[in-house]
Design a protein around this motif. Structure first.
Motif, short mmCIF file in Angstrom:
data_model
loop_
_atom_site.label_atom_id
_atom_site.label_comp_id
_atom_site.label_asym_id
_atom_site.label_seq_id
_atom_site.Cartn_x
_atom_site.Cartn_y
_atom_site.Cartn_z
N ARG A 1 0.82 -1.22 0.00
CA ARG A 1 0.00 0.00 0.00
C ARG A 1 0.85 1.26 0.00
O ARG A 1 0.43 2.30 -0.49
CB ARG A 1 -0.93 -0.01 1.21
CG ARG A 1 -2.12 -0.95 1.09
CD ARG A 1 -3.16 -0.64 2.15
NE ARG A 1 -2.63 -0.83 3.49
CZ ARG A 1 -2.68 -1.98 4.18
NH1 ARG A 1 -3.24 -3.05 3.61
NH2 ARG A 1 -2.19 -2.06 5.40
N ARG B 1 -9.00 3.58 -10.49
CA ARG B 1 -8.95 2.58 -9.41
C ARG B 1 -7.58 2.60 -8.73
O ARG B 1 -7.48 2.49 -7.50
CB ARG B 1 -9.23 1.19 -9.97
CG ARG B 1 -10.65 0.99 -10.46
CD ARG B 1 -10.95 -0.46 -10.71
NE ARG B 1 -10.06 -1.05 -11.71
CZ ARG B 1 -10.29 -1.05 -13.02
NH1 ARG B 1 -11.38 -0.47 -13.50
NH2 ARG B 1 -9.44 -1.61 -13.86
N LEU B 2 -6.54 2.76 -9.54
CA LEU B 2 -5.19 2.80 -8.98
C LEU B 2 -5.01 4.00 -8.06
O LEU B 2 -4.42 3.90 -6.97
CB LEU B 2 -4.17 2.84 -10.12
CG LEU B 2 -2.70 2.75 -9.76
CD1 LEU B 2 -2.38 1.42 -9.10
CD2 LEU B 2 -1.84 2.94 -11.02
N GLU C 1 -6.19 3.67 -4.59
CA GLU C 1 -5.39 2.79 -3.73
C GLU C 1 -4.07 3.41 -3.32
O GLU C 1 -3.57 3.16 -2.22
CB GLU C 1 -5.13 1.46 -4.46
CG GLU C 1 -6.40 0.69 -4.81
CD GLU C 1 -6.10 -0.50 -5.70
OE1 GLU C 1 -4.91 -0.71 -6.04
OE2 GLU C 1 -7.04 -1.23 -6.06
N THR C 2 -3.47 4.20 -4.20
CA THR C 2 -2.15 4.76 -3.90
C THR C 2 -1.92 6.01 -4.74
O THR C 2 -2.73 6.34 -5.62
CB THR C 2 -1.05 3.73 -4.19
OG1 THR C 2 0.21 4.23 -3.73
CG2 THR C 2 -0.95 3.42 -5.67
#
Length: 588
Positions: free
Chosen positions: A320, A414-415, A418-419
């Motif tokens: 993460r 989406r990426l 997450e980060t």
């Protein structure tokens, strides 16, 4: 059926030792009791043969070229100012090749592996040629010659096929010739180009590949041509009223009755990409840190691949904490130099060097190596089978019409949830400027004004004889709001770029006045990785000092002309198949 939650479960009376199968589970019996086992996953990715629009005629020949680097850089052509234009023909000439069946269709309907199942009668010698006539062919992957007319014993006028379902975008060319006489001077003139300026006026030469030279001497693509001229046709326009331009050059073929290819830039086909990805997936060491998956299918049914490259085995918390980098290429199919840069980038990142390991340990790389496989397969220069420029449609809501860019944008969204995505870059080719350079996006804030210029500046330091910082631009033009670079920047990626590589060569340092080779393009992928290491180094002293010195001393004039690769506003709008029908095209 109720236990499995399946409404249509084929059940066959079988011996208890036999297996009953569902679409999701394997059902075994052990000591009279049912045992459910998940079916093993199918292959994560496959590499089927390319799909073509059904109206495209395709020959069965397998076209392959060896990789080769010239021993010395190939110099630009120096015009003598006495180049002659093609003399007017005495008559209409002898049509020796014509393949225009696909151009008669208004929009894409469906695709097949191998293209048309009908005869290939439309692409042949329409008039039986004399023995001295060249034999032309381009009905292979990425080929796009439409017609060849013999207007003299060794003179040929050529017409390129426009991007399918459009009347525009002629720049890329790639075709085959046979039945030549060695040492004779042949002249070729492409008569329907649409750009008012070209690198052919600045020393660029076409490319030639000889199968005999490759077999006997190991020589591959190399620059050829004399008497090179790029000029506007006298009072000639296309059906839309746009001015047309011609490129003319002469060449001597090295061998009698050879098989040769002529091209605008080093070809890089969809099949070559598939072969490259097959090698990756079959290498257990590389596959341990590189996943190749299907991002989506293109409008024509070709697979758009996405790669995830990062060191595995880390704890969830460490994963993460990794930042992400997104790299894409070949949204414009005729810009093959983008694919060569991508291959160089992947060669470095998937290699076993310490620097590659550091990058994989610290980043998650999401890579889409070929965004427009349909255009690459059929030999388009700029558009997809929707008849539109994908790099003007990253904001689209038409998922079925522009699946490649829609799914790429969704993947990045989406990426980002997450980060942090620290950098996005799309690899392109440029038809009117030499060297390699970048387009970026400037913020309005004066405090952050130069942050987006640091990475290109560092690239220019690492590749000083190929990358020109002076050619970089950071303006966000209204006409470019739908490009990947601007859309990703608007989504919140601070460092969002296109990296533009010339079709020609360098004007810098020890490479001044020489053409780029495939090795030069691949080296820019290496330099991109090397610069990323510097750019994301925890110790930012070097980057900060270089930036402060450069931006304090070398401020950009405000009246610099902004030059783009191409204005594709004429390729905006609804996909052409939606203009002609209300249903989405089929993929059979």
């Amino acid at each position: 059926k109720l236990l499995l939650g399946v409404t249509h479960l084929p059940v066959v009376c079988m011996n208890l030792s036999q297996t009953l199968r569902t679409t999701q589970l394997l059902l075994n019996f052990h000591d009279g009791q049912p045992v459910f086992i998940l079916r093993p996953p199918s292959a994560l990715v496959n590499f089927p043969r390319p799909r073509w629009p059904e109206e495209c005629e395709v020959i069965s020949d397998s076209i392959q070229h060896i990789d080769w680097e010239p021993p010395e850089p190939e110099p630009f052509y120096k015009p003598s100012r006495r180049e002659s234009l093609l003399p007017a023909a005495d008559g209409p000439g002898n049509v020796v090749y014509c393949s225009d069946f696909a151009t008669k269709h208004l929009y894409f309907t469906r695709s097949r592996v191998g293209g048309s199942r009908g005869s290939t009668s439309c692409a042949k010698f329409l008039v039986t040629p004399p023995d001295i006539s060249l034999e032309f062919e381009s009905r292979f992957e990425s080929g796009n010659l439409q017609k060849a007319v013999q207007v003299g014993a060794f003179d040929y006028e050529l017409t390129l096929r426009t991007d399918l379902y459009t009347e525009k975008h002629t720049q890329w060319f790639y075709f085959r010739v046979r039945n030549m006489k060695a040492k004779m001077i042949y002249r070729f003139t492409i008569t329907n180009l649409m750009k008012a300026s070209s690198l052919y006026s600045l020393g660029m030469r076409p490319l030639l590949y000889s199968e005999t030279a490759a077999k006997e001497n190991g020589v591959g693509w190399h620059r050829v041509g004399s008497n090179i001229r790029y000029f506007q046709n006298c009072s000639e326009t296309n059906d839309a009223g746009d001015s047309l331009y011609s490129l003319t050059w002469t060449v001597r073929f090295p061998y009698d009755s050879d098989t040769c290819y002529l091209a605008h830039c080093y070809p890089y086909t969809y099949s070559r990409l598939q072969y490259y990805l097959k090698q990756i997936t079959s290498n257990p060491a590389v596959a341990s840190y590189c996943d190749v998956r299907t991002l989506c299918q293109s409008l024509g049914g070709n697979i758009v691949y996405v790669m995830t490259i990062t060191t595995r085995g880390s704890s969830p918390a460490e994963v993460r904490n990794k930042k992400a980098v997104v790299v894409t290429a070949r949204v414009h199919p005729g810009e093959t130099n983008g694919s060569w840069m991508m291959e160089g980038f992947l060669d470095f990142l998937l290699g076993d060097s310490d620097d590659a390991q550091v990058l994989r340990d610290n980043f998650i790389f999401k890579v889409v190596p070929m965004l427009n496989p349909d255009g690459v397969v059929v030999g388009n220069y700029r558009c997809s089978l929707a008849g539109r420029d994908l790099n003007r449609n990253y904001k689209t809501l038409l998922k079925d019409s522009f699946p490649c860019v829609w799914h790429t944008r969704s993947m990045v969204e989406r990426l980002m949830a997450e980060t942090e995505v620290v950098l996005y870059c799309d690899f392109h080719g440029h038809s009117r400027k030499h060297n390699v350079f970048m387009y970026g996006c400037d913020r309005n804030s004066k405090l952050l004004k130069f942050q987006e210029r640091v990475f290109p500046l560092m690239m220019s330091k690492n590749a000083s004889n190929k990358f020109s910082y002076k050619s970089c631009r950071f303006k966000v033009q209204k006409s470019k709001e739908g490009t990947g670079r601007v859309v990703m920047w608007r989504m919140g990626i601070k460092n969002s770029f296109t990296m533009e590589a010339t079709f020609g060569g360098s004007t810098l340092d020890d490479r001044k006045g020489t053409h780029f080779t495939t090795g030069d393009f691949k080296s820019m992928g290496f330099y991109f990785c090397d610069t990323l290491l510097d750019f994301c180094d925890p110790d930012q002293t070097k980057a900060r000092n270089e930036a402060e010195i450069h931006f304090r001393v070398k401020t950009r004039p405000t009246n610099v002309l902004i030059t783009s690769g191409s204005n594709s506003s004429d390729s905006d709008g609804l996909p052409v198949h939606l203009l002609h029908q209300h249903r989405i095209p089929e993929v059979s």
